[in-house]
Design a protein around this motif. Structure first.
Motif, mmCIF file in Angstrom:
data_model
loop_
_atom_site.group_PDB
_atom_site.id
_atom_site.type_symbol
_atom_site.label_atom_id
_atom_site.label_comp_id
_atom_site.label_asym_id
_atom_site.label_seq_id
_atom_site.Cartn_x
_atom_site.Cartn_y
_atom_site.Cartn_z
ATOM 1 N N ALA A 116 0.839 -1.205 0.000
ATOM 2 C CA ALA A 116 0.000 0.000 0.000
ATOM 3 C C ALA A 116 0.870 1.249 0.000
ATOM 4 O O ALA A 116 1.768 1.394 0.826
ATOM 5 C CB ALA A 116 -0.916 -0.004 1.225
ATOM 6 N N GLY A 117 0.609 2.150 -0.936
ATOM 7 C CA GLY A 117 1.327 3.424 -0.967
ATOM 8 C C GLY A 117 2.789 3.278 -1.343
ATOM 9 O O GLY A 117 3.235 2.239 -1.826
ATOM 10 N N ASP A 118 3.528 4.333 -1.104
ATOM 11 C CA ASP A 118 4.952 4.349 -1.435
ATOM 12 C C ASP A 118 5.763 3.676 -0.337
ATOM 13 O O ASP A 118 5.533 3.906 0.847
ATOM 14 C CB ASP A 118 5.439 5.792 -1.613
ATOM 15 N N VAL A 119 6.721 2.867 -0.760
ATOM 16 C CA VAL A 119 7.616 2.182 0.173
ATOM 17 C C VAL A 119 9.042 2.383 -0.327
ATOM 18 O O VAL A 119 9.309 2.281 -1.529
ATOM 19 C CB VAL A 119 7.304 0.676 0.269
ATOM 20 N N SER A 120 9.955 2.652 0.603
ATOM 21 C CA SER A 120 11.343 2.958 0.222
ATOM 22 C C SER A 120 12.188 1.711 0.062
ATOM 23 O O SER A 120 13.359 1.678 0.448
ATOM 24 C CB SER A 120 11.966 3.887 1.281
ATOM 25 N N SER A 121 11.614 0.669 -0.514
ATOM 26 C CA SER A 121 12.368 -0.570 -0.701
ATOM 27 C C SER A 121 11.623 -1.457 -1.683
ATOM 28 O O SER A 121 10.396 -1.369 -1.809
ATOM 29 C CB SER A 121 12.536 -1.301 0.636
ATOM 30 N N ILE A 122 12.366 -2.298 -2.367
ATOM 31 C CA ILE A 122 11.786 -3.285 -3.277
ATOM 32 C C ILE A 122 12.084 -4.665 -2.708
ATOM 33 O O ILE A 122 13.251 -5.021 -2.502
ATOM 34 C CB ILE A 122 12.374 -3.157 -4.691
ATOM 35 N N LEU A 123 11.049 -5.438 -2.418
ATOM 36 C CA LEU A 123 11.264 -6.744 -1.807
ATOM 37 C C LEU A 123 11.915 -7.729 -2.777
ATOM 38 O O LEU A 123 12.865 -8.414 -2.440
ATOM 39 C CB LEU A 123 9.931 -7.318 -1.304
ATOM 40 N N ASP A 124 11.376 -7.801 -3.967
ATOM 41 C CA ASP A 124 11.833 -8.821 -4.913
ATOM 42 C C ASP A 124 12.782 -8.195 -5.925
ATOM 43 O O ASP A 124 12.431 -7.951 -7.074
ATOM 44 C CB ASP A 124 10.632 -9.444 -5.628
ATOM 45 N N ASP A 125 14.028 -7.924 -5.493
ATOM 46 C CA ASP A 125 14.993 -7.318 -6.411
ATOM 47 C C ASP A 125 16.073 -8.307 -6.850
ATOM 48 O O ASP A 125 17.104 -7.916 -7.402
ATOM 49 C CB ASP A 125 15.632 -6.082 -5.774
ATOM 50 N N ASN A 126 15.818 -9.602 -6.567
ATOM 51 C CA ASN A 126 16.699 -10.696 -7.022
ATOM 52 C C ASN A 126 18.104 -10.624 -6.425
ATOM 53 O O ASN A 126 19.041 -11.222 -6.966
ATOM 54 C CB ASN A 126 16.803 -10.719 -8.555
ATOM 55 N N THR A 127 18.271 -9.907 -5.321
ATOM 56 C CA THR A 127 19.581 -9.843 -4.677
ATOM 57 C C THR A 127 19.766 -11.038 -3.763
ATOM 58 O O THR A 127 18.868 -11.387 -2.986
ATOM 59 C CB THR A 127 19.704 -8.551 -3.844
ATOM 60 N N ASP A 128 20.915 -11.670 -3.860
ATOM 61 C CA ASP A 128 21.257 -12.766 -2.955
ATOM 62 C C ASP A 128 21.808 -12.159 -1.666
ATOM 63 O O ASP A 128 22.949 -11.717 -1.606
ATOM 64 C CB ASP A 128 22.294 -13.680 -3.593
ATOM 65 N N ILE A 129 20.989 -12.117 -0.623
ATOM 66 C CA ILE A 129 21.367 -11.425 0.606
ATOM 67 C C ILE A 129 22.183 -12.386 1.469
ATOM 68 O O ILE A 129 21.642 -13.145 2.285
ATOM 69 C CB ILE A 129 20.124 -10.907 1.350
ATOM 70 N N ASP A 130 23.486 -12.338 1.288
ATOM 71 C CA ASP A 130 24.383 -13.275 1.971
ATOM 72 C C ASP A 130 25.143 -12.625 3.119
ATOM 73 O O ASP A 130 26.091 -13.201 3.644
ATOM 74 C CB ASP A 130 25.366 -13.878 0.968
ATOM 75 N N TRP A 131 24.721 -11.420 3.532
ATOM 76 C CA TRP A 131 25.474 -10.709 4.562
ATOM 77 C C TRP A 131 24.727 -10.664 5.904
ATOM 78 O O TRP A 131 25.168 -10.006 6.837
ATOM 79 C CB TRP A 131 25.774 -9.279 4.110
ATOM 80 N N ILE A 132 23.596 -11.364 6.010
ATOM 81 C CA ILE A 132 22.805 -11.342 7.238
ATOM 82 C C ILE A 132 22.787 -12.736 7.857
ATOM 83 O O ILE A 132 22.608 -13.730 7.161
ATOM 84 C CB ILE A 132 21.374 -10.861 6.963
ATOM 85 N N THR A 133 22.956 -12.791 9.170
ATOM 86 C CA THR A 133 22.923 -14.044 9.910
ATOM 87 C C THR A 133 21.803 -13.996 10.931
ATOM 88 O O THR A 133 21.589 -12.968 11.576
ATOM 89 C CB THR A 133 24.259 -14.281 10.645
ATOM 90 N N VAL A 134 21.075 -15.102 11.075
ATOM 91 C CA VAL A 134 20.024 -15.200 12.081
ATOM 92 C C VAL A 134 20.615 -15.786 13.362
ATOM 93 O O VAL A 134 21.308 -16.797 13.328
ATOM 94 C CB VAL A 134 18.863 -16.084 11.593
ATOM 95 N N VAL A 135 20.362 -15.121 14.489
ATOM 96 C CA VAL A 135 20.852 -15.573 15.786
ATOM 97 C C VAL A 135 19.680 -15.663 16.763
ATOM 98 O O VAL A 135 18.557 -15.314 16.432
ATOM 99 C CB VAL A 135 21.932 -14.614 16.347
ATOM 100 N N ASP A 136 19.954 -16.164 17.953
ATOM 101 C CA ASP A 136 18.890 -16.313 18.948
ATOM 102 C C ASP A 136 18.356 -14.966 19.414
ATOM 103 O O ASP A 136 17.150 -14.781 19.563
ATOM 104 C CB ASP A 136 19.402 -17.095 20.158
#
Length: 572
Positions: A284-304
């Protein structure tokens, strides 16, 4: 203009102090010093835009003990309007929430010309700032907001030093996020995020301003069996950002998916969306990001817990095969931090494809060509029916539940010489050898052709051997195959439920699997310890296999305890 101020940008000469530093003499104003500190305690930041020599200014501010209260200071001889525009952008603010104070009317007019929405004032405003309603802010006695902008400032400086390669900078930042489902403990922050965020709020669905009303709504949603509701914490090597995101998915519909500007340009929203399986979101409305931009996001780690500096990368690098029915299908929502390979029940042409041990035993002894032949000739047997990571053993951990066994019947195929497990609307008619195809088609919406149905009637015989005997034989074979592996067995509720025959089968399954799991040194998550009455069932009249979400959270919590133990001692 009555917009609340979140940032004050100060000129220095004849504004913050009297006199001109470059001309050799200033008088420091202690009351202005105190205002800066009080604003910080209200969560209102201060910055500098001054035509001056940086080293000289820095020396004065450091000597006075006020330097660290200014973020993103811009001290040079360039035009002020462009520098202020850059400061606002780097701090991820809106001009309407910024006040620029300068004694030079030309500077004020120039900045207002290029940044029309900014608020401006001369030094005369300073004496009344703390009483002005625009500068009330929110109580922040620990000055956590200032700490976060200091973090943002350090990130910006490092980003500039990286030569403009944003991906390299992100990969060097050690970004960590964590998913948390105890939403009831963070209602105030989540309420604030939902109703205040815009730039990264993808659905823009707002909630009642009354916090108690919002709490009632959320508690009801969390009780929904098909809900997935979490908040997201973020941290990196620069510091902790706290709760930066929230999502609420109910019955497959995304109601809320939003993130704070604190996490902007880190790839957090894309990473979470991918982790959730890319659900459909009505943006809805303007959003400052594109979810599906085909980038392989390999710099984030999930922790507890991203607020905790403990490094859980080893734990979450583990891969998991999670195989079972509803008890694990729902618990898996709370295990998204891991790489999961989910093997759950799914519908197929009037059949329910249950992840039962019989299918594993067949899959372990037939070739790919035989699987294909069975799939082509036997309705209700998709080719992936007999595949599993348990057979290939290409994961680190196996999490198993066998409640699906209760809802399968076994049939012997004369064509293939194998006992097949079948579940679904067709089974009662198959057991009764019912050839009235048209009536069956009308009653259950039969998806098989009449020729396929007649083939099954002719080829399959209901398998008369005791189900528990066959099951025990298959389980022994399976557990022997997994000997020495990391395995977690989830027990079944055998005491509370409206269908005694279901509970009796659950009890029989427990009596077979638990002793064998202990014999093989497998870990056990005992669901029976969490289901203490019908109040723990999804509805009081449930057969006994579906629980309230707090039970599933406890199951996943126990699983994570075992995962952490394995991470600390890989030889366990």
């Amino acid at each position: 203009m009555n917009e609340a101020i979140r940032l004050v940008i100060w000129d220095l000469d004849d504004t913050f102090w009297t006199g001109t530093l470059s001309e050799g003499g200033i008088s420091y104003i202690d009351s202005h010093h105190d205002i800066i500190i009080e604003l910080a305690k209200r969560g209102i930041m201060s910055s500098i835009c001054s035509k001056n020599d940086f080293q000289k200014v820095d020396a004065v501010l450091t000597e006075k003990g006020i330097r660290n209260y200014f973020v993103f200071p811009s001290i040079n001889w360039d035009t002020k309007s462009h520098r202020i525009a850059r400061t606002i952008k780097d701090m991820q603010l809106r001009p309407v929430n910024v006040m620029f104070i300068d004694d030079n009317i030309m500077n004020l007019n120039e900045v207002k010309h290029y940044i029309p929405d900014i608020q401006i004032a001369g030094p005369e405003i300073i004496g009344t700032i703390l009483q002005d309603s625009r500068f009330q802010g929110k109580p922040d006695p620990e000055m956590t907001r200032l700490d976060r902008y200091r973090i943002l400032e350090r990130k910006y400086e490092d980003s500039c030093q990286s030569g403009g390669d944003n991906l390299d900078f992100l990969r060097s930042s050690n970004i960590r996020i964590s998913f948390h489902h105890d939403v009831e403990h963070e209602m105030f922050r989540i309420h604030e995020l939902i109703n205040r965020t815009n730039q990264l709020n993808f659905t823009k669905n707002r909630v009642p301003e009354n916090l108690d009303a919002f709490r009632e709504i959320m508690i009801k949603k969390m009780e929904n069996f098909n809900s997935n509701i979490s908040y997201v914490k973020v941290s990196d090597k620069y510091g902790n950002y706290g709760i930066c995101g929230f999502f609420s998915i109910e019955d497959g519909k995304v109601e809320h998916f939003l993130f704070s500007c604190r996490s902007m340009n880190m790839g957090i929203e894309q990473f979470v969306w991918q982790k959730l399986g890319r659900p459909q979101i009505n943006i809805a409305g303007d959003v400052s990001s594109i979810l599906d931009d085909n980038t392989d996001i390999d710099w984030i780690t999930v922790v507890d817990d991203a607020d905790n500096d403990r490094d859980d990368i080893t734990t979450h690098a583990m891969t998991i095969c999670i195989r079972g029915a509803c008890d694990l299908a729902v618990s898996s929502f709370y295990l998204r931090k891991y790489t999961l390979f989910e093997e759950f029940a799914y519908p197929y042409r009037n059949w329910g494809i249950q992840p039962v041990v019989r299918a594993l035993e067949i899959g372990s002894c037939i070739s790919r060509e035989e699987r294909k032949a069975i799939s082509e000739n036997m309705p209700g047997m998709p080719v992936e029916r007999f595949s599993s990571h348990i057979i290939t053993q290409d994961v680190d951990v196996f999490i198993l539940s066998f409640s699906g066994e209760t809802f399968c019947d076994n049939f012997y195929s004369k064509s293939f010489g194998l006992v097949f497990p079948l579940s679904g609307a067709c089974v009662p008619y198959l057991k009764n050898r019912d050839r009235d195809y048209e009536r069956i088609k009308q009653e259950i919406g039969m998806e098989l052709s009449e020729a396929e149905w007649n083939f099954m009637l002719d080829d399959l015989d209901f398998y008369q051997e005791s189900v528990s005997t066959l099951f025990e034989r298959d389980i022994r074979s399976l557990f022997n195959r997994l000997r020495g592996k990391r395995v977690i067995l989830c027990t079944l509720n055998e005491e509370f439920g409206s269908q005694k025959w279901v509970l009796d089968k659950f009890s029989r399954i427990n009596s077979i699997t638990i002793p064998l799991a202990m014999e093989h040194n497998f870990r056990i998550v005992d669901v029976r310890s969490y289901v203490r009455g019908t109040d723990d069932l999804i509805t009081p009249n449930d057969a006994g296999g579906h629980f309230k979400r707090n039970v599933y959270m406890k199951i996943s919590s126990d699983i994570e305890e075992h995962m952490r133990a394995w991470a600390q001692d890989p030889l366990i």
